[in-house]
Design a protein around this motif. Structure first.
Motif, PDB file in Angstrom:
ATOM      1  N   PRO A 109       0.827  -1.218   0.000  1.00 47.87           N
ATOM      2  CA  PRO A 109       0.000   0.000   0.000  1.00 47.87           C
ATOM      3  C   PRO A 109       0.857   1.262   0.000  1.00 47.87           C
ATOM      4  N   ILE A 110       0.301   2.317  -0.507  1.00 51.68           N
ATOM      5  CA  ILE A 110       1.013   3.591  -0.590  1.00 51.68           C
ATOM      6  C   ILE A 110       1.213   4.150   0.813  1.00 51.68           C
ATOM      7  N   ALA A 111       2.447   4.594   1.086  1.00 49.24           N
ATOM      8  CA  ALA A 111       2.780   5.148   2.405  1.00 49.24           C
ATOM      9  C   ALA A 111       3.062   6.639   2.259  1.00 49.24           C
ATOM     10  N   PHE A 112       2.323   7.466   2.988  1.00 49.44           N
ATOM     11  CA  PHE A 112       2.522   8.921   2.942  1.00 49.44           C
ATOM     12  C   PHE A 112       3.801   9.306   3.689  1.00 49.44           C
ATOM     13  N   ASN A 130       4.822  10.262  -1.649  1.00 53.58           N
ATOM     14  CA  ASN A 130       4.387   8.941  -1.222  1.00 53.58           C
ATOM     15  C   ASN A 130       5.406   7.899  -1.673  1.00 53.58           C
ATOM     16  N   ASN A 131       5.529   6.858  -0.885  1.00 49.06           N
ATOM     17  CA  ASN A 131       6.399   5.730  -1.212  1.00 49.06           C
ATOM     18  C   ASN A 131       5.565   4.472  -1.374  1.00 49.06           C
ATOM     19  N   SER A 178       9.460   6.312  -5.003  1.00 46.33           N
ATOM     20  CA  SER A 178       8.921   7.565  -4.449  1.00 46.33           C
ATOM     21  C   SER A 178       8.201   8.333  -5.555  1.00 46.33           C
ATOM     22  N   VAL A 179       7.028   8.828  -5.231  1.00 40.69           N
ATOM     23  CA  VAL A 179       6.201   9.543  -6.196  1.00 40.69           C
ATOM     24  C   VAL A 179       5.786  10.882  -5.592  1.00 40.69           C
ATOM     25  N   HIS A 207      -8.182  10.198  -1.432  1.00 47.16           N
ATOM     26  CA  HIS A 207      -8.235   8.831  -1.964  1.00 47.16           C
ATOM     27  C   HIS A 207      -7.185   8.725  -3.070  1.00 47.16           C
ATOM     28  N   LEU A 208      -6.190   7.833  -2.882  1.00 47.00           N
ATOM     29  CA  LEU A 208      -5.101   7.673  -3.843  1.00 47.00           C
ATOM     30  C   LEU A 208      -5.269   6.360  -4.599  1.00 47.00           C
TER      31      LEU A 208
END
Length: 246
Positions: A109-112, A130-131, A178-179, A207-208
């Motif tokens: 899952p995406i991590a902030f 986000n990573n 990383s984004v 919501h990502l």
């Protein structure tokens, strides 16, 4: 006189007959192989040409007829060699299937990580980082490309990021991607909510949605993940501040 003459002639005929038989026997033994019924005419053997051995240079041109009961047609340990060959082929095939069989690519899952907030007269602009961890469980390298991340608030897209070439992940390795995504909030109500000093907590619910394409072993597939994040939008600052993943 007549009797002696006849006796002498008879002995000479007998001697000539004996010599003729001996000559014929030698010819049939060394030079001739004869017909099937042992009757004439006598011919020279076409293989050895009457010399009793195969001429040089013709060894590779002649075919030998071997009886079916000959032991040379029943080599020892034939079954053992066949079984070993079959086992080696199965082992090699199993190893190829084990190492080249496609395995799953796992995306966490995406991590902030952080957010930058900018206030303008009409908008609230944010840059969030986000990573996402992508794990390669294959024995070959995989290529990650065409990454797309979009951010929504109440089904409204407020930010989007696209990356054509992302990274290449070696075998049995995990990489962190990383984004950075630019978010622009131009809704008047949300602007007032984020900029209001009368409200202590200015939390927005995002919501990502992320999708990436993966290529490996002449195979392509698409991975996707959804996550939700709570981000503080009330701080007008250019210094990133960390917030734990939600």
């Amino acid at each position: 006189m007549v009797t002696l003459g006849q006796g002498s002639s008879s002995k000479e005929d007998e001697r000539a007959h004996i010599i003729k038989d001996r000559s014929k026997s030698r010819m049939s033994r060394w030079l001739d192989y004869g017909s099937i019924n042992a009757d004439g005419p006598w011919d020279s053997c076409p293989t050895c040409q009457g010399i009793g051995r195969i001429p040089r240079g013709q060894e590779n041109q002649l075919v030998a007829v071997i009886p079916c009961s000959d032991q040379r047609l029943k080599p020892a340990r034939t079954k053992l060699y066949v079984c070993i060959s079959v086992v080696l082929c199965l082992l090699f095939s199993s190893l190829v299937l084990f190492f080249l069989f496609p395995r799953s690519i796992v995306m966490s899952p995406i991590a902030f990580q952080s957010a930058l907030v900018y206030f303008t007269p009409d908008t609230v602009e944010m840059t969030i980082k986000n990573n996402v961890n992508i794990s390669n469980q294959n024995f070959v390298a995989v290529t990650i490309h065409d990454l797309e991340l979009q951010v929504l608030i109440y089904e409204t897209v407020v930010g989007k990021t696209k990356l054509a070439n992302v990274t290449t992940i070696p075998p049995l390795t995990q990489r962190t991607v990383s984004v950075n995504t630019e978010i622009v909030i131009d809704d008047r109500g949300l602007n007032n909510y984020c900029k209001s000093s009368a409200i202590r907590i200015h939390t927005l619910f995002f919501h990502l949605q992320m999708t990436v394409k993966v290529d490996y072993l002449s195979h392509s597939e698409q991975l996707s993940t959804d996550t939700y994040e709570y981000i503080e939008c009330g701080s007008n600052t250019t210094i990133p501040h960390s917030m734990g993943p939600n």
